[in-house]
Scaffold this motif. Structure first.
Motif, mmCIF file in Angstrom:
data_model
loop_
_atom_site.group_PDB
_atom_site.id
_atom_site.type_symbol
_atom_site.label_atom_id
_atom_site.label_comp_id
_atom_site.label_asym_id
_atom_site.label_seq_id
_atom_site.Cartn_x
_atom_site.Cartn_y
_atom_site.Cartn_z
ATOM 1 N N PHE A 31 1.930 0.971 0.427
ATOM 2 C CA PHE A 31 2.405 2.095 -0.718
ATOM 3 C C PHE A 31 1.772 3.422 -0.561
ATOM 4 O O PHE A 31 2.558 4.448 -0.800
ATOM 5 N N MET A 40 3.758 5.515 2.084
ATOM 6 C CA MET A 40 4.935 6.067 1.399
ATOM 7 C C MET A 40 4.960 7.124 0.439
ATOM 8 O O MET A 40 5.455 8.063 0.558
ATOM 9 N N ALA A 41 3.841 7.028 -0.424
ATOM 10 C CA ALA A 41 3.797 7.951 -1.374
ATOM 11 C C ALA A 41 3.275 9.380 -0.779
ATOM 12 O O ALA A 41 3.628 10.340 -1.159
ATOM 13 N N GLU A 81 3.620 10.387 2.089
ATOM 14 C CA GLU A 81 4.798 10.965 3.038
ATOM 15 C C GLU A 81 5.754 11.691 2.276
ATOM 16 O O GLU A 81 6.236 12.983 2.504
#
Lengths: 200, 370
Positions: free
Chosen positions: A93, A96-97, A99
């Motif tokens: 998670f 993703m955040a 990036e």
């Protein structure tokens, strides 16, 4: 316990985790990335910060999961599976955040996150938290301290290995051989701190 | 009963919740919306969905950047110049970039994610690359391990290419391969034929695409190709030419020779064709025919390991040595242009010989088969 002495207790846990009970050099957890990603100080610092960050957060998540899910159902023996799932999901998670919202941070820290999912020091810290029966604040102090201790060890190792590039090392000892010897010497030094502080 | 139902339900429940959160997060967080890709300073502007890699996004837009590894960052072929919007060089790209490329902003397109608007520069000829659906309407056995495949383009499209260029053939999933792969093969046919191309392919043992072409492809089957690619073509000068090729490396040179014939190009040219034994010799008649049609062209097949007793009158030895002997007898060696095609080992050896004989490296052009 008064507030003041509680704070002192937390500080003791923090420093004990960094120096006297260093998760890497006294407990030998997280060795694989310690040996493989310690060639340059720059990358070691990036990986170190990622470990500090992930360890502090996962230890708090794991504390909540342990206190409010595993204990009420009496299934503490599932902590290994549950902690691993939580760590893996959290790392995914966060990757993703980061990036998405901070490409600069992703360049410096995010690319190391996949390496951390399988870092046993992270899981180890959460398991120590259970064994030592820490409360949330103690757990966070311990997680932060363990992370900083791990970072300290890998940055020191990277610094030494950068210098080693100019050293004449016998052929048979080059690479992993000399690295393990250095790790042993560093561990000896850290074990010298044992007993100065107690994290219990 | 309940003693194991509850724990398993609890743990699976938490796992499911976390998985759902991740799926949801992927939908929301990695949704980058539409981004604009500006190619060659406004030559072409694409509006595409963000989130994917630059390479795969360009492929869906029918712009084909050459790549051999399929975007895994292991071949280093898919380099493009990104002038704006790519962020700093990633550790996964560093091994493939030299100092000059770093300075120019060259990047691996498979490693760059489309998060924001990009400005990229690619060779103009890549914009002319298209995908073609063909039928294979002729397969000729040249030797025990070399075949020629004739592919006719369907849909009445014409394929525009420069003689010497290559196409990529798609090997679909079949018995021995569960992924689609592209492999590059040079065009060998006469460029006057605009409807079909011919490819000369040497079998590679366990090669995914050559096994497909040799063992599975039948006359009449459909084949998907894209192209043309490559900067290996005859330069427009009047300098004398030395061609050196080995095995299936004859393909692009055959195409160039047809083109010279079509344009009545009277350049002095000689072609050293290296093969191992007489069994490896093919296209001899066609080359002899070209010798009569091109007044200053000479074809020299060179056999490195002649079988004892074989009726061979031609040159024997390593093709590079025979070429060297020829060049030493020329008084205008410095004017020659070298065109080489074949295995990396043969090319490296040929470049060494040609430079030793006095041809400067900027006049040596080659296509390495690897």
């Amino acid at each position: 316990m008064s507030f003041g002495s509680h704070m002192l207790h937390l500080v003791v846990i923090l420093f004990a985790a960094i120096f006297t009970d260093n998760i890497l050099l006294a407990r030998f957890l997280g060795m694989c990335s310690f040996l493989s990603v310690s060639r340059q100080v720059k990358t070691a610092v990036g990986l170190g910060f990622a470990v500090v960050f992930v360890m502090t957060f996962t230890i708090s998540l794991d504390w909540f999961a342990y206190r409010y899910v595993l204990q009420p159902y009496g299934i503490e023996y599932f902590r290994f599976i549950l902690f691993i799932i939580i760590i893996a999901a959290f790392v995914q998670f966060i990757e993703m955040a980061i990036e998405r919202y901070s490409p600069v941070l992703y360049q410096n820290l995010g690319i190391f996150l996949p390496l951390i999912t399988v870092n046993c020091a992270i899981l180890g810290a959460s398991l120590f938290m259970v064994i030592r029966d820490y409360d949330l604040a103690e757990g966070i102090a311990f997680g932060l301290g363990s992370g900083i201790g791990w970072m300290l060890a890998i940055v020191a190792m990277a610094g030494i290995r950068e210098r080693l590039n100019n050293a004449r090392i016998p052929k048979g000892l080059q690479g992993p051989g000399i690295t393990l010897i250095i790790a042993g010497l560093m561990a000896l030094a850290f074990i010298g701190f044992t007993g100065v502080l107690s994290s219990r | 009963m309940a003693s194991f139902v509850v724990p398993i339900t609890v743990i699976s429940g938490i796992g499911a919740i976390l998985a759902a959160v991740l799926v949801f997060a992927e939908r929301v967080i990695t949704n980058y919306g539409d981004v604009q890709v500006d190619i060659n300073q406004g030559d072409k502007k694409l509006t595409v969905r963000g989130g994917g890699s630059l390479l795969e996004t360009l492929t869906t837009q029918k712009i084909f950047i050459p790549s051999a590894c399929g975007g895994r960052g292991t071949c280093g072929y898919c380099k493009v110049k990104v002038s704006e919007g790519a962020g700093p060089l990633l550790p996964t790209e560093e091994p493939y970039m030299d100092a000059q490329e770093r300075g120019e902003g060259i990047r691996l397109s498979c490693q760059i994610k489309l998060r924001n608007d990009l400005k990229i520069e690619i060779p103009a000829e890549l914009l002319t690359i298209k995908e073609y659906l063909c039928t294979c309407d002729e397969i000729i056995d040249y030797t025990y391990d070399i075949k020629q495949f004739r592919l006719t383009v369907l849909d009445g499209q014409l394929m525009k290419y420069t003689p010497g260029q290559y196409v990529q053939v798609l090997a679909p999933q079949y018995d021995k391969s569960n992924e689609e792969v592209y492999r590059a093969y040079s065009i060998s046919s006469d460029p006057a034929d605009k409807r079909a191309i011919e490819l000369i392919v040497r079998r590679v043992s366990d090669g995914i695409c050559t096994t497909y072409l040799f063992d599975y492809l039948k006359k009449g089957d459909k084949v998907r190709i894209n192209g043309p690619y490559g900067r290996f073509y005859l330069r427009d000068t009047s300098a004398p030419v030395i061609f050196i090729a080995g095995g299936s490396g004859i393909a692009p040179i055959k195409c160039m020779l047809h083109d010279m014939k079509n344009n009545n190009n009277a350049r002095k040219s000689i072609f050293f064709f290296g093969i191992r034994t007489t069994k490896d010799l093919f296209l001899e008649q066609e080359m002899k025919q070209l010798e009569t049609e091109l007044p200053k062209f000479k074809f020299v097949p060179v056999i490195s390991q002649p079988e004892p007793g074989a009726p061979w009158q031609g040159a024997v030895g390593r093709v590079t040595n025979v070429a060297e002997d020829y060049l030493k007898q020329q008084d205008d060696v410095g004017n020659y242009e070298g065109y080489l095609c074949g295995s990396p080992g043969m090319i490296d050896a040929s470049v060494e010989i040609l430079t030793k004989c006095g041809i400067t490296e900027d006049k040596i052009y080659y296509d390495k088969f690897s």
